[in-house]
Design an enzyme around this catalytic site. Sequence first.
Site, PDB file in Angstrom:
ATOM      1  N   HIS A 226       0.969  -1.080   0.100  1.00 14.06           N
ATOM      2  CA  HIS A 226       0.118  -0.028   0.164  1.00 14.06           C
ATOM      3  C   HIS A 226       0.382   1.391   0.142  1.00 14.06           C
ATOM      4  O   HIS A 226       0.806   2.213   0.729  1.00 14.06           O
ATOM      5  CB  HIS A 226      -1.178  -0.046   0.958  1.00 14.06           C
ATOM      6  CG  HIS A 226      -0.526  -0.433   2.365  1.00 14.06           C
ATOM      7  ND1 HIS A 226       0.667   0.216   3.470  1.00 14.06           N
ATOM      8  CD2 HIS A 226      -0.743  -1.545   3.013  1.00 14.06           C
ATOM      9  CE1 HIS A 226       0.753  -1.049   4.262  1.00 14.06           C
ATOM     10  NE2 HIS A 226      -0.151  -1.156   4.237  1.00 14.06           N
ATOM     11  N   ASP A 299      -5.941  -4.771  -0.143  1.00 17.66           N
ATOM     12  CA  ASP A 299      -5.910  -4.434   1.708  1.00 17.66           C
ATOM     13  C   ASP A 299      -7.202  -4.047   1.921  1.00 17.66           C
ATOM     14  O   ASP A 299      -7.663  -3.591   3.078  1.00 17.66           O
ATOM     15  CB  ASP A 299      -5.122  -3.047   1.659  1.00 17.66           C
ATOM     16  CG  ASP A 299      -4.605  -2.888   3.380  1.00 17.66           C
ATOM     17  OD1 ASP A 299      -5.088  -3.934   4.179  1.00 17.66           O
ATOM     18  OD2 ASP A 299      -4.442  -1.814   3.479  1.00 17.66           O
TER      19      ASP A 299
HETATM   20  O1  DOR Z   1      -6.035   0.147   7.250  1.00 14.49           O
HETATM   21  C1  DOR Z   1      -4.952  -1.050   7.145  1.00 14.49           C
HETATM   22  N1  DOR Z   1      -5.679  -2.177   8.061  1.00 14.49           N
HETATM   23  N2  DOR Z   1      -3.797  -1.144   7.273  1.00 14.49           N
HETATM   24  C2  DOR Z   1      -3.477  -2.059   8.018  1.00 14.49           C
HETATM   25  O2  DOR Z   1      -2.131  -2.327   7.949  1.00 14.49           O
HETATM   26  C3  DOR Z   1      -3.648  -3.484   8.866  1.00 14.49           C
HETATM   27  C4  DOR Z   1      -5.296  -3.946   8.122  1.00 14.49           C
HETATM   28  C5  DOR Z   1      -6.062  -4.444   9.119  1.00 14.49           C
HETATM   29  O3  DOR Z   1      -5.357  -5.550   9.339  1.00 14.49           O
HETATM   30  O4  DOR Z   1      -6.881  -4.104   9.646  1.00 14.49           O
HETATM   31 ZN    ZN Z   2      -0.590  -2.581   5.960  1.00 12.53          ZN
END
Ligand code: DOR
Ligand code: ZN
Length: 421
Positions: A226, A299
């Site tokens: 990301h 993501d």
């Molecule tokens: O926004 C995010 N959510 N960034 C991350 O790096 C982890 C992820 C999560 O696991 O919820």
């Molecule tokens: Zn991440």
Amino acid sequence: MTSYLLRGVSVVGAEPADLLIRDGSIAAGPAEGAEVIDATGLVALPGLVDLHTHLREPGREDAETVETGSRAAALGGYTAVFAMANTSPVADTAGVVEQVWRLGREAGLVDVQPIGAVTVGLAGKQLAELGAMATSAAGVRIFSDDGHCVADPRLMRRALEYVKAFDGIIAQHAEEPRLTEGAQMHEGEVSTRLGLTGWPAVAEEAIIARDVLLAEHVGSRLHICHVSTAGSVEVLRQAKARGVRVTAEVTPHHLLLTDELAASYDPVFKVNPPLRTAADVRALREALVEGVIDIVATDHAPHAVEDKECEWAYARPGMVGLETALPVVLSVLGERWDLIAERMSRTPARIAGLTGHGTDLAVGDPANLTLVDPSARRVVDPSELASRSRNTPYAGTTLPGRIVATFLRGKPTVLDGKAVK
Ligand code: DOR
Ligand code: ZN
């Protein structure tokens, strides 16, 4: 096994033709007995491949399971997803990665490939059993502490050295933790106006700069999760020009949304790395077209209501994304089908060494593909998502494109826009 004839389909934007699916593969010759699908006006893409998905199982089955996440993926046009290791327990042993892999096979909706943790418990102190995960039934090739940065440079070096033996990849969540303590959103004009502690772009850029140097020194493969800032793009551009073995991803939300949305204080817009400025969004789009950023990865980060619908400061970061990724990318790139196939299917499959996905859909290739109606428009309704969580930032937004069907090795996982099972 049912055969399918996709009548009048445009394969990756080419002139309409018929496409025959038989015995799990793209076939030639007579289509006798095949079920005919009128695909006039539809575009076939190789099934999308997501290198960055949070499926939450084991541990947070209230937010998502391998099965519900797989269904969301299929509905989004995906035929393979890579499941991040920040589960509970963490996927840092052969046992846990095999469990996730087995659950994926049982669901049978997409190929689920587990990502292994780099460090024990994602704690950043001690290398996990990378070799045992690599030689397990799950055959792990990508390792990441995503959610956390591998901040210790010596551990990062050791991890890169370790995976070099089997051409593995370390996927880094680039965030220097000392620079983001207490951070709530992107550090800039908007954070100053709102009085929220900022997450500066340099916290990402400094780690990417360090890690491309480490990867260059070791001669290993590095992947940056990301990427969110214009400065990161410049670091990557320079590293690639020097021949460093680095690849990078951008999320759909970082291609579309900006930090201005934090002014709503709606935690649905809280994500890590945070939404950045319009100038960053422009740079990310250009880098994706150019190839400095290799792929789009979702993501996909489902969160239960109590973890998301609370005060901004207490809300977990993350957004669901599997079911809206292609529509968002379509809205950003337009109908550049070859580019979309490259960034969302072929290149991610190639990076991961995943055979049978991201093909040209030539005769003999496994029938892993998705059918898109580019003329359709859809208003995103969170209650219609197959994901167990509802935290989409696009509620009420009209997005172009609809996934009509998805096939995994010739078997439909989605038909008429609906999950088959
Ligand atoms: O926004 C995010 N959510 N960034 C991350 O790096 C982890 C992820 C999560 O696991 O919820
Ligand atoms: Zn991440």
